[in-house]
Each structure stands twice: as C-alpha cells, then as structure tokens.
Design a protein around this motif. Sequence first.
Motif, short mmCIF file in Angstrom:
data_model
loop_
_atom_site.label_atom_id
_atom_site.label_comp_id
_atom_site.label_asym_id
_atom_site.label_seq_id
_atom_site.Cartn_x
_atom_site.Cartn_y
_atom_site.Cartn_z
N MET A 101 -0.84 3.70 4.26
CA MET A 101 0.50 2.83 3.78
C MET A 101 1.37 4.03 3.31
O MET A 101 0.66 4.71 2.41
CB MET A 101 -0.01 1.96 2.97
CG MET A 101 1.14 0.78 3.03
SD MET A 101 0.65 -0.75 2.49
CE MET A 101 -0.74 -0.61 1.22
N ASP A 141 4.27 1.04 -2.89
CA ASP A 141 4.01 1.23 -1.24
C ASP A 141 4.70 -0.10 -0.48
O ASP A 141 5.74 -0.75 -0.97
CB ASP A 141 2.16 1.25 -1.17
CG ASP A 141 1.82 -0.15 -1.73
OD1 ASP A 141 2.42 -1.24 -1.63
OD2 ASP A 141 0.84 -0.17 -2.23
N GLU A 142 4.17 -0.40 0.73
CA GLU A 142 4.96 -1.18 1.70
C GLU A 142 4.78 -2.50 1.04
O GLU A 142 5.65 -3.33 1.67
CB GLU A 142 4.34 -1.09 3.02
CG GLU A 142 4.63 0.22 3.65
CD GLU A 142 4.05 0.81 4.84
OE1 GLU A 142 3.58 0.03 5.71
OE2 GLU A 142 3.72 1.78 5.00
N VAL A 143 3.49 -3.03 0.36
CA VAL A 143 3.53 -4.36 -0.06
C VAL A 143 3.81 -4.54 -1.40
O VAL A 143 4.17 -5.59 -1.65
CB VAL A 143 1.94 -4.79 0.31
CG1 VAL A 143 1.90 -4.83 1.67
CG2 VAL A 143 1.06 -4.08 -0.42
N LYS A 181 10.73 5.18 6.63
CA LYS A 181 10.00 4.61 7.88
C LYS A 181 10.90 4.58 9.32
O LYS A 181 10.26 4.52 10.26
CB LYS A 181 9.53 3.14 7.64
CG LYS A 181 8.19 3.24 6.68
CD LYS A 181 7.19 2.25 6.50
CE LYS A 181 6.41 1.81 8.11
NZ LYS A 181 5.46 0.86 8.05
#
Length: 325
Positions: free
Chosen positions: A1, A20-22, A299
Amino acid sequence: MMIVLGLEGTAWNLSCALVDEVDVIAEKSATYVPAKGGIHPREAAQHHAEHMASVVKAVLDVARKDDLAIEGVAFSQGPGLGPCLRTVATAARALSLKFGVPLVGVNHCIAHIEVGKWKTGATDPVVLYVSGGNSQVLALRRGRYRIFGETLDISVGNALDKFARQVGLPHPGGPKLEALARSSKEYIPLPYVVKGMDFSFSGLSTAAAQAAKKYDLADVCHSFQETAFSMLVEVSERALAHAEKKEVLLVGGVGANSRLREMLNIMCDERGAKFYVPEKKFMGDNGSMIAYTGLVMMKSGVTTPLAESRVRPGFRTDEVDVTWQ
Ligand code: ATP
Ligand code: FE2
C-alpha cells in the motif's frame, strides 16, 4: 500500500500528516493565532517556519517507529497566502530530496473535496465548499472540478466573522452566531443575493450589523443564517439538477453548522439525492487532506518536477486535470 507525507499551510494552520490508501497514520498541527485582529501573512509564515521542524518530526517519528517507507511528499501549492505557501513548499522540496521520492503539488480546494469523498464514501457529488476563504459550488465534469457558482465578493465564513466582529462577538464568529440563533423567535428580512449561479454576502453582513442596532441579536443571527444558507442551498440544488448528480458533499469550516446541514439534508431528501458530511476533523485545514490527494494523484501517475513546484497563490480549482477518477 502506498504511503505519502503531506504538508498543509495555506493560511492559519500548519499541518503535517502521513496517510496510506485507507487511513490517516499520523498527523500533527500547529495553529497561528494573531496577537490581535486578522491574519498577517508574514507573521503566519514566520509561525509556520518556527513550527515546521516539530510537526514534521512528530510524523517522521511515527514512520520510523513503524518502519514505514514514504513514497511521496505532497504539499499545498495554492491557493493561499504567498509567504505561507513558500515556507511550506521549501520544506516539502527538502523532504522530497532527503527521501529521494517525488514531490506532488496539491490544490488546497481539491484536497478539501477529495478528503471529503474519501471519508464519506461519496463518489461523484455536487460539492458545497464553504470556509473562511472560499464559497463555491462545484462538480466534476469532463475531467475537471467545474465551479458552478461562487461568491462575487466575500466568503460566507468571512461574512459571518465580519458581522460577529461588528457586534462585539469574539473570532471566529460562526459558532457563536449558531449558538445565539437557537434562542431566536422571529425572522427579520435581510438582503438575499443570488445572481445567476453566484452569490454575494458582503451586503448581507453590513445589513445584519445595521439590524443589530434595532433588533434582538439572537433574531439577527438567526436571520443571517437563514438568509445566507438559503442562498447556498438554492445554488447547490440548481447545480444538482443541472449537473445531473445524485449526491451532495459539504466541506469547509462553515460545514460544522447544524442548521446548514439540516437545510441541505431537507433539500437532498426532496430531490432523492444523498447528503454527505465528513467528520469535523476533516472539515478544517489539515495535512491529511493534502497527503491523501497527493496519494491519489501519484497513483494516477502525476508528480510535480522541482522546476514546476513554485507556489500558486491564485491556483484555481478548475485548472487541475482530475486524472484519478
Ligand atoms: P480555507 O483556506 O479553505 O478557505 P479557512 O482556514 O479559512 O479555510 P476553515 O477552517 O475551513 O477556514 O473555516 C473557518 C470558518 O468556519 C470561519 O469563518 C468560522 O466562522 C466558520 N465556522 C466554524 N464553525 C462554524 C459554525 N458552527 N457555523 C458557521 N460557521 C462556522
Ligand atoms: Fe481550507
């Protein structure tokens, strides 16, 4: 991630975060409070310079302790106060060189929108962005956040704060006005100004200060809110119909107001649209929103070369290609 560090510092608040992504992994902020009166750009920049090392260190300590690899450094490139932006950009460039990772220049207004979507699950909303510096209604269309309506003079937050100052209430005025309005018994007509899809708050603020000399302050506060928020809801509703969206997202500091939320909720109910508001900590300026927007930009393949990392005090929302959606 992917993990990205973000730095925010367009105005009052200096904030560093790691996401991070979450989720948010760490965030540390320091807020400039002027000795008296409003914000002084050079003093605010001085504040940010003085606190930069400590907010960055707090976040890097977490990264080190958990052995996390930072893959990008995002920073608020604009819009905002020139001296503040330059202080933040300088620190971001240094961090990007230190870690040997890409730099990502983020539009502050878009960061408010993206963190709102991230934290509420909204996917393609009409956005009402109302803060101390901005009042806009936006929606994504053909790859950019188009501004459907905006203020022709001052922001709604600024109008609330200005009125509060004139009637002797402490800064920031928004929350004080909201509390006072609760004990109101009657509505006093005040100027309602919507022109096309744009709105204006300067005349409302002045008229309310005049009315406060004659009428009960609670009634004036209530009337100010009802008038200003009706204007915002009207334009949001028309944008919803025009852009053919099914969601409304409220972001920015004024979004803390319960009456504004209630009015938007009613409008959305009537239109069969879904209404979203992020948690309070994601409404005001914060480093996480910059870090997260930097992450989604990276991303999608977007980074900012050093040569293009100069600050952009007048950076407009509709200048950015939304490559990540
Ligand atoms: P930006 O840089 O995005 O313009 P900002 O730093 O100027 O943001 P925010 O922290 O997003 O501003 O919002 C501050 C504004 O929100 C102030 O004008 C304040 O009066 C207003 N505000 C805060 N709480 C409330 C409330 N409960 N009701 C109405 N207004 C509120
Ligand atoms: Fe902001």
